[in-house]
Write a protein that holds these residues in place. Structure first.
Motif, PDB file in Angstrom:
ATOM      1  N   UNK A  29       0.849  -1.185   0.000  1.00  0.00           N
ATOM      2  CA  UNK A  29       0.000   0.000   0.000  1.00  0.00           C
ATOM      3  C   UNK A  29       0.887   1.238   0.000  1.00  0.00           C
ATOM      4  N   UNK A  30       0.534   2.194  -0.828  1.00  0.00           N
ATOM      5  CA  UNK A  30       1.270   3.457  -0.812  1.00  0.00           C
ATOM      6  C   UNK A  30       0.362   4.579  -1.293  1.00  0.00           C
ATOM      7  N   UNK A  31       0.808   5.773  -1.098  1.00  0.00           N
ATOM      8  CA  UNK A  31       0.041   6.939  -1.525  1.00  0.00           C
ATOM      9  C   UNK A  31      -1.131   7.234  -0.617  1.00  0.00           C
ATOM     10  N   UNK A  32      -2.131   7.876  -1.171  1.00  0.00           N
ATOM     11  CA  UNK A  32      -3.304   8.311  -0.415  1.00  0.00           C
ATOM     12  C   UNK A  32      -4.094   7.118   0.128  1.00  0.00           C
ATOM     13  N   UNK A  33      -4.160   6.039  -0.624  1.00  0.00           N
ATOM     14  CA  UNK A  33      -4.879   4.846  -0.167  1.00  0.00           C
ATOM     15  C   UNK A  33      -4.264   4.325   1.127  1.00  0.00           C
ATOM     16  N   UNK A  34      -2.948   4.329   1.202  1.00  0.00           N
ATOM     17  CA  UNK A  34      -2.265   3.861   2.406  1.00  0.00           C
ATOM     18  C   UNK A  34      -2.614   4.737   3.602  1.00  0.00           C
ATOM     19  N   UNK A  35      -2.623   6.048   3.420  1.00  0.00           N
ATOM     20  CA  UNK A  35      -2.937   6.951   4.522  1.00  0.00           C
ATOM     21  C   UNK A  35      -4.377   6.782   4.999  1.00  0.00           C
ATOM     22  N   UNK A  36      -5.297   6.630   4.079  1.00  0.00           N
ATOM     23  CA  UNK A  36      -6.704   6.458   4.449  1.00  0.00           C
ATOM     24  C   UNK A  36      -6.903   5.131   5.182  1.00  0.00           C
TER      25      UNK A  36
END
Length: 67
Positions: A29-36
């Motif tokens: 997971x990386x990017x905005x998806x990871x943060x959410x």
């Protein structure tokens, strides 16, 4: 706050949070998806430890065993 989460619900939330953390750690997971998803995982952990889910309270759901 009245408890509204049962043991199965709590354990599934903890397992889901661990799974998301593992995916993040392995860089799947990386990017905005990871943060959410990490934010959701943190909320899952907090609600599991306090045995109370505000969304359940709003919807009138209770997974605790009745005494």
């Amino acid at each position: 706050m009245k408890k509204n989460m049962g043991a199965l619900d709590k354990s599934l939330r903890v397992l889901a949070a661990i799974f998301v953390a593992l995916l993040y750690y392995l860089d799947i997971l990386n990017g905005m998806v990871a943060y959410v998803l990490m934010a959701v995982a943190i909320v899952f952990l907090i609600t599991s430890f306090v045995n109370f889910c505000p969304l359940y309270a709003i919807l009138g759901v209770n997974t605790c065993k009745r005494k």
